[in-house]
Design a protein around this motif. Sequence first.
Motif, PDB file in Angstrom:
ATOM      1  N   TYR A   1     -28.499  92.742 -73.202  1.00  0.00           N
ATOM      2  CA  TYR A   1     -29.882  92.277 -73.362  1.00  0.00           C
ATOM      3  C   TYR A   1     -30.106  91.068 -72.460  1.00  0.00           C
ATOM      4  O   TYR A   1     -29.453  90.028 -72.625  1.00  0.00           O
ATOM      5  CB  TYR A   1     -30.163  91.897 -74.820  1.00  0.00           C
ATOM      6  N   VAL A   2     -31.013  91.214 -71.514  1.00  0.00           N
ATOM      7  CA  VAL A   2     -31.321  90.117 -70.585  1.00  0.00           C
ATOM      8  C   VAL A   2     -32.085  89.033 -71.323  1.00  0.00           C
ATOM      9  O   VAL A   2     -33.033  89.303 -72.072  1.00  0.00           O
ATOM     10  CB  VAL A   2     -32.133  90.627 -69.381  1.00  0.00           C
ATOM     11  N   ILE A   3     -31.669  87.789 -71.130  1.00  0.00           N
ATOM     12  CA  ILE A   3     -32.303  86.639 -71.771  1.00  0.00           C
ATOM     13  C   ILE A   3     -33.425  86.118 -70.886  1.00  0.00           C
ATOM     14  O   ILE A   3     -33.220  85.823 -69.709  1.00  0.00           O
ATOM     15  CB  ILE A   3     -31.279  85.519 -72.021  1.00  0.00           C
ATOM     16  N   GLU A   4     -34.610  86.021 -71.470  1.00  0.00           N
ATOM     17  CA  GLU A   4     -35.767  85.500 -70.742  1.00  0.00           C
ATOM     18  C   GLU A   4     -36.035  84.056 -71.155  1.00  0.00           C
ATOM     19  O   GLU A   4     -35.690  83.624 -72.257  1.00  0.00           O
ATOM     20  CB  GLU A   4     -37.007  86.351 -71.051  1.00  0.00           C
ATOM     21  N   GLY A   5     -36.691  83.309 -70.273  1.00  0.00           N
ATOM     22  CA  GLY A   5     -37.157  81.978 -70.618  1.00  0.00           C
ATOM     23  C   GLY A   5     -36.070  80.915 -70.531  1.00  0.00           C
ATOM     24  O   GLY A   5     -34.978  81.132 -69.994  1.00  0.00           O
ATOM     25  N   ASP A   6     -36.388  79.766 -71.106  1.00  0.00           N
ATOM     26  CA  ASP A   6     -35.530  78.581 -71.019  1.00  0.00           C
ATOM     27  C   ASP A   6     -34.547  78.571 -72.187  1.00  0.00           C
ATOM     28  O   ASP A   6     -34.717  77.838 -73.162  1.00  0.00           O
ATOM     29  CB  ASP A   6     -36.402  77.327 -71.019  1.00  0.00           C
ATOM     30  N   VAL A   7     -33.524  79.397 -72.090  1.00  0.00           N
ATOM     31  CA  VAL A   7     -32.522  79.528 -73.144  1.00  0.00           C
ATOM     32  C   VAL A   7     -31.153  79.243 -72.541  1.00  0.00           C
ATOM     33  O   VAL A   7     -30.789  79.821 -71.519  1.00  0.00           O
ATOM     34  CB  VAL A   7     -32.534  80.946 -73.762  1.00  0.00           C
ATOM     35  N   THR A   8     -30.400  78.347 -73.170  1.00  0.00           N
ATOM     36  CA  THR A   8     -29.070  78.020 -72.669  1.00  0.00           C
ATOM     37  C   THR A   8     -28.082  79.128 -73.056  1.00  0.00           C
ATOM     38  O   THR A   8     -28.312  79.875 -74.011  1.00  0.00           O
ATOM     39  CB  THR A   8     -28.570  76.691 -73.256  1.00  0.00           C
ATOM     40  N   PRO A   9     -26.964  79.226 -72.352  1.00  0.00           N
ATOM     41  CA  PRO A   9     -25.953  80.210 -72.747  1.00  0.00           C
ATOM     42  C   PRO A   9     -25.454  80.008 -74.178  1.00  0.00           C
ATOM     43  O   PRO A   9     -25.174  80.982 -74.885  1.00  0.00           O
ATOM     44  CB  PRO A   9     -24.830  79.986 -71.729  1.00  0.00           C
ATOM     45  N   GLU A  10     -25.342  78.736 -74.591  1.00  0.00           N
ATOM     46  CA  GLU A  10     -24.879  78.470 -75.954  1.00  0.00           C
ATOM     47  C   GLU A  10     -25.850  79.046 -76.977  1.00  0.00           C
ATOM     48  O   GLU A  10     -25.438  79.690 -77.958  1.00  0.00           O
ATOM     49  CB  GLU A  10     -24.702  76.961 -76.174  1.00  0.00           C
TER      50      GLU A  10
END
Length: 336
Positions: free
Chosen positions: A130-139
């Motif tokens: 699932y590709v992460i969109e937006g301002d989300v850190t890996p943690e």
Amino acid sequence: MSAASWEVLGKIDIIQKPKPELKPGELLIRVAASGICGTDMHICNGETPHASRHATVGHEFSGFVEAIHSDTTTTASIGDLVAIDPNFPCHQCGFCRSKKYHLCGGLKSIGVTCDGGMAKYVAVPSSVVYVIEGDVTPEVASLAEPLSCVVHAVDTGSIKTGDRVLVIGAGPIGLMVTALCSTGGAHVTVTDINEMRLQKAKEFGASVISSDVDIGGDPTQGFGFDVVYECVGRPETMLNAINCTKAGGTVVWVGVAKPGVTVAVSPFDIYRRELTIKSTYTNPYGMGRAVKILSDNKVDWSKLITHTFTLDQFDAAWEVFKSGTGLKVCIKPNDN
């Protein structure tokens, strides 16, 4: 490469394994963040019957796409930050064909039945990416899997706006339940014996926090809670969940009990109060929604992560996790 692997009963060891070679349909993930979960403790102690010895643990993780096999179809691109759904079913059995794939008898689980994300690299099928969109850190992205389980749990409780909800246990799962219920308009009470965790519950939307809950009267007369989420997994708290639910209410057992544990309940009491008792297992159809919730940033999910360690520091991280002094303990395998 270094990997945290279940080699011996009662231990997770750091050993050397070869870097995975891609097969058709797979992507290579450079792991950025991998959370330690209570399931890892169950695996370590031999309390997860379907877990495979010698498998790298780590089923809550995020990372960057390092490589894509030429015979793989995916919407992800090299360099994308992605979260991984660890569960992939057979797609052939009756459960899979009736949209209950999480109950598939042939279900495989990354970090449980095959190598997981507590390593520098892991190969995964494209269907779980699932590709992460937006301002989300890996943690924070590594929280997608536990949050997807909570999405399923909250759905199972069928809460309504204005419901009085009790959450038993203010660990990471209980706090996630608290956040989703409170943002959905419920009045949430959280109970735990750990004062630090109770104070965290206020930050995640709890209206009331308490180390002990007294419903104040007879549940057949309307005292108690509409929905109770048990997020501990102990027989005494599972029974307490039933005792705190008012007539006509719903109990959801979210916590994972040890195999063989039983809870003594009164069938007449369940009948008289017309209680609904449900359980939840894994995260069916929850990952996509969890990723969207993280991307929305309506809740500061980073407050769940209290400790971060490198993979070389896994033993220290494991001790912090077992001590219960923090909340989510996160390993960053590619940090030095």
